[in-house]
Scaffold this motif. Structure first.
Motif, PDB file in Angstrom:
ATOM      1  N   ALA A  84      34.701  36.399  48.174  1.00  0.00           N
ATOM      2  CA  ALA A  84      33.943  37.452  47.490  1.00  0.00           C
ATOM      3  C   ALA A  84      34.862  38.551  46.970  1.00  0.00           C
ATOM      4  N   LEU A  85      35.826  38.974  47.795  1.00  0.00           N
ATOM      5  CA  LEU A  85      36.767  40.003  47.363  1.00  0.00           C
ATOM      6  C   LEU A  85      37.636  39.516  46.215  1.00  0.00           C
ATOM      7  N   LEU A  87      36.794  37.312  43.990  1.00  0.00           N
ATOM      8  CA  LEU A  87      35.951  37.269  42.799  1.00  0.00           C
ATOM      9  C   LEU A  87      35.802  38.660  42.189  1.00  0.00           C
ATOM     10  N   VAL A  88      35.628  39.670  43.042  1.00  0.00           N
ATOM     11  CA  VAL A  88      35.515  41.043  42.548  1.00  0.00           C
ATOM     12  C   VAL A  88      36.803  41.466  41.831  1.00  0.00           C
ATOM     13  N   LEU A  89      37.961  41.113  42.411  1.00  0.00           N
ATOM     14  CA  LEU A  89      39.239  41.462  41.784  1.00  0.00           C
ATOM     15  C   LEU A  89      39.425  40.755  40.448  1.00  0.00           C
ATOM     16  N   VAL A  91      37.037  39.628  38.403  1.00  0.00           N
ATOM     17  CA  VAL A  91      36.119  40.214  37.420  1.00  0.00           C
ATOM     18  C   VAL A  91      36.628  41.583  36.964  1.00  0.00           C
ATOM     19  N   GLY A  92      37.082  42.407  37.920  1.00  0.00           N
ATOM     20  CA  GLY A  92      37.605  43.726  37.565  1.00  0.00           C
ATOM     21  C   GLY A  92      38.829  43.636  36.667  1.00  0.00           C
TER      22      GLY A  92
END
Length: 298
Positions: A84-85, A87-89, A91-92
């Motif tokens: 999850a982390l 994926l967030v990185l 996308v960011g």
């Protein structure tokens, strides 16, 4: 080293490129978060095996491949959190790259800034008391600059794009009257001489530029940016000949030209609606003759 490489390879037209650096406060915050995260997640195994029955825990840890459900659940939760982390990185990072590319494609209202020199000159009233004479002094200085070898274009303005100038006033539109008590939205004001748009590389999209005849005769004319024109009319050409004014009890100013948008507040924000006036204006803001004694030469 990475920051230096980014600044070196960055486009020259990017605003405040030379100011890019690692901020000590941000760096300290990042280090603090990293240390606290390590302490926080490292505390779980410490608390798990801090009981007096340490021998039993060690035996359970060495039972080969037959592990308990608790360890499976902890491992699965850790894997899910990591994915999850990540994926967030991702996308960011993608959004940051897209924003960076979009900012590079924005025309900020000028071109080739490395070829443009600017300086400010003020003519105080103690030196030249008469306002029209002060404006004429600026004109004489400008014409001398235009004659210098190597100068291809020169002009005057009260403000260049992105210099922090914040002189604004509401503008009333003749074709769009306001209701009683309604105030017009503020517009950025700039006073310019002929040739300013050509010097900066901002195209005239419709109509014409301000002329020296407009200045010498104190003509009631203005030039506006494209976003100002399209806010009221579907096509910039339709704005030509329309009239605006800064006070409902004073004279109208005819729009004679529409120029490209300018990003006075930075390319990361929307373009600023700007109204350009001649360097000498009659009756503006209640003044018999209005000028700017401090002007920027470009």
């Amino acid at each position: 080293m990475g920051v230096n490489a980014f600044v070196t390879l960055g486009p020259a037209e990017m605003p405040r490129l030379a100011d890019i650096a690692i901020d000590p406060t941000v760096l300290g915050f990042t280090v603090a978060v990293s240390v606290l995260s390590g302490l926080f997640f490292g505390a779980f195994p410490v608390l798990r095996y801090s009981s007096p029955n340490l021998g039993t825990a060690l035996k359970e840890g060495g039972r080969g491949a037959d592990e308990g459900g608790e360890r499976h659940r902890a491992r699965n939760a850790l894997v899910v959190s990591q994915v999850a982390l990540a994926l967030v990185l991702v996308v960011g990072s993608g959004l940051m790259i897209r924003s960076f590319v979009a900012m590079q494609q924005v025309h900020p209202g000028f071109e080739q800034p490395e070829e443009v020199l600017t300086l400010r000159i003020a003519i105080p009233s103690a030196e030249v008391a008469d306002r029209v004479a002060a404006a004429a002094t600026h004109e004489r200085i400008l014409r001398r600059i235009q004659q210098l070898p190597g100068v291809t274009s020169a002009a005057l303005t009260s403000s260049v794009t992105m210099d922090g100038w914040d002189s604004n006033t509401g503008m009333y539109i003749e074709d769009f009257p306001l209701s009683d008590g309604e105030a017009p939205p503020p517009r950025r004001l700039k006073w310019i001489s002929p040739g300013y748009f050509g010097t900066m590389g901002n195209p005239v999209l419709a109509g014409r530029d301000i002329s020296w005849n407009d200045i010498h005769t104190m003509a009631d004319i203005v030039v506006v940016t494209e976003n100002f024109a399209t806010e009221y009319w579907s096509d910039p050409r339709e704005a030509i000949g329309k009239r605006i004014r800064e006070n409902p009890n004073r004279q109208w100013y005819e729009i004679v030209g529409v120029v490209g948008n300018v990003y006075d507040n930075g390319v990361e924000r929307g373009p600023t609606t700007v109204v350009y006036l001649p360097t000498v204006v009659e009756g503006f803001w209640g003044s018999e003759v209005f000028i700017r004694r401090m002007m920027v030469y470009v």
